[in-house]
Design a protein around this motif. Structure first.
Motif, mmCIF file in Angstrom:
data_model
loop_
_atom_site.group_PDB
_atom_site.id
_atom_site.type_symbol
_atom_site.label_atom_id
_atom_site.label_comp_id
_atom_site.label_asym_id
_atom_site.label_seq_id
_atom_site.Cartn_x
_atom_site.Cartn_y
_atom_site.Cartn_z
ATOM 1 N N LEU A 1 5.074 13.354 57.145
ATOM 2 C CA LEU A 1 5.874 14.535 56.853
ATOM 3 C C LEU A 1 6.209 14.522 55.370
ATOM 4 N N VAL A 2 6.220 15.708 54.751
ATOM 5 C CA VAL A 2 6.472 15.807 53.311
ATOM 6 C C VAL A 2 7.453 16.936 53.031
ATOM 7 N N ASP A 3 8.038 16.909 51.829
ATOM 8 C CA ASP A 3 8.850 18.043 51.392
ATOM 9 C C ASP A 3 7.940 19.044 50.686
ATOM 10 N N THR A 4 8.512 20.110 50.171
ATOM 11 C CA THR A 4 7.699 21.179 49.579
ATOM 12 C C THR A 4 6.987 20.752 48.294
ATOM 13 N N ASP A 5 7.381 19.609 47.715
ATOM 14 C CA ASP A 5 6.687 19.067 46.540
ATOM 15 C C ASP A 5 5.643 18.022 46.921
ATOM 16 N N GLY A 6 5.491 17.751 48.227
ATOM 17 C CA GLY A 6 4.516 16.771 48.692
ATOM 18 C C GLY A 6 5.030 15.349 48.748
ATOM 19 N N ALA A 7 6.318 15.132 48.536
ATOM 20 C CA ALA A 7 6.887 13.774 48.608
ATOM 21 C C ALA A 7 7.114 13.400 50.072
ATOM 22 N N PRO A 8 6.747 12.174 50.463
ATOM 23 C CA PRO A 8 6.932 11.739 51.853
ATOM 24 C C PRO A 8 8.405 11.743 52.264
ATOM 25 N N ALA B 1 4.180 17.345 65.085
ATOM 26 C CA ALA B 1 4.135 18.107 63.829
ATOM 27 C C ALA B 1 3.621 19.521 64.034
ATOM 28 N N HIS B 2 2.818 19.737 65.076
ATOM 29 C CA HIS B 2 2.201 21.044 65.303
ATOM 30 C C HIS B 2 2.897 21.878 66.378
ATOM 31 N N GLN B 3 4.021 21.398 66.895
ATOM 32 C CA GLN B 3 4.796 22.205 67.838
ATOM 33 C C GLN B 3 5.663 23.179 67.043
ATOM 34 N N ALA B 4 5.807 24.396 67.559
ATOM 35 C CA ALA B 4 6.619 25.407 66.872
ATOM 36 C C ALA B 4 8.031 24.869 66.656
ATOM 37 N N PRO B 5 8.575 25.094 65.486
ATOM 38 C CA PRO B 5 8.130 25.968 64.403
ATOM 39 C C PRO B 5 7.180 25.291 63.413
ATOM 40 N N GLY B 6 6.791 24.053 63.673
ATOM 41 C CA GLY B 6 5.908 23.304 62.785
ATOM 42 C C GLY B 6 6.696 22.488 61.783
ATOM 43 N N ARG B 7 6.189 21.316 61.463
ATOM 44 C CA ARG B 7 6.832 20.440 60.483
ATOM 45 C C ARG B 7 5.843 20.218 59.345
ATOM 46 N N LEU B 8 6.303 20.424 58.114
ATOM 47 C CA LEU B 8 5.423 20.307 56.950
ATOM 48 C C LEU B 8 4.908 18.874 56.847
ATOM 49 N N HIS B 9 3.577 18.736 56.818
ATOM 50 C CA HIS B 9 2.963 17.413 56.754
ATOM 51 C C HIS B 9 1.708 17.455 55.882
ATOM 52 N N ARG B 10 1.305 16.249 55.435
ATOM 53 C CA ARG B 10 0.144 16.114 54.558
ATOM 54 C C ARG B 10 -1.139 16.288 55.366
#
Length: 188
Positions: A11-18, A27-36
């Motif tokens: 999982l990452v933040d909007t800048d790509g930091a873990p 990670a792919h269940q709604a609403p979705g979790r931002l991941h690399r």
């Protein structure tokens, strides 16, 4: 459900930091979790790129056309290592050097399965050896085809429903990367 659904993703933040980890399924269940994630484009000697039609068994966007292969590195795993593994699994290719062409972050929900792609997607490009023969795994890939990047852009503009929702964004990263390479080669 495939065993890959139980693999961990970063999982990452909007800048790509873990910021943690989750299973692929979580990670792919709604609403979705931002991941690399990564999306690979392989180019043939003539400059065309290899596309794959995702297999019917895929849990997200089955039977849609996408880049050569894509996937997720494990938390802390090197992108090139993870991408090399998926290239071998999906299209039967080992040992291609890959270069990062950019990053495309997006979110898309599959209208059929309800699964969500919310990815910080690293776009990787590699050149195929002239003698390579594709060996796609039918459990991963329904079909393959070659296309010029500019032709792909035009197709995406007129028929986006046949393509995975990330393909337009990663194609733009590819085209910018290729254009920058041509400009630097011309300036020598």
């Amino acid at each position: 459900m495939t065993s890959r659904e139980h693999h961990l993703v970063e999982l990452v933040d909007t800048d790509g930091a873990p910021v943690g980890s989750a299973t692929v399924e979580q990670a792919h269940q709604a609403p979705g979790r931002l991941h690399r994630a990564f999306s690979v484009f392989l180019r043939g000697p003539d400059g065309r790129v290899l596309l794959q039609q995702r297999a019917a068994a895929k849990t997200r966007f089955p039977l849609r056309w996408a880049n050569t292969c894509c996937g997720h590195p494990a938390p802390g795993e090197d992108l090139a290592t993870a991408a090399g593994r998926r290239l071998a699994e999906e299209v039967g290719l080992d040992g291609v050097a890959l270069t990062e062409a950019g990053v495309y972050a997006y979110r898309a929900q599959d209208p059929v399965t309800g699964r969500v792609e919310h990815e910080y997607d690293h776009v990787l490009v590699g050149d195929l050896p002239a003698a390579w023969l594709p060996r796609p795994d039918p459990g991963e890939v329904a079909a393959i085809r070659w296309v010029e990047p500019t032709e792909l852009r035009a197709e995406l503009a007129t028929d986006s429903g046949s393509y995975a929702p990330w393909l337009a964004g990663v194609t733009e990263c590819l085209v910018r990367y290729l254009d920058a390479g041509e400009e630097s080669a011309g300036g020598r």
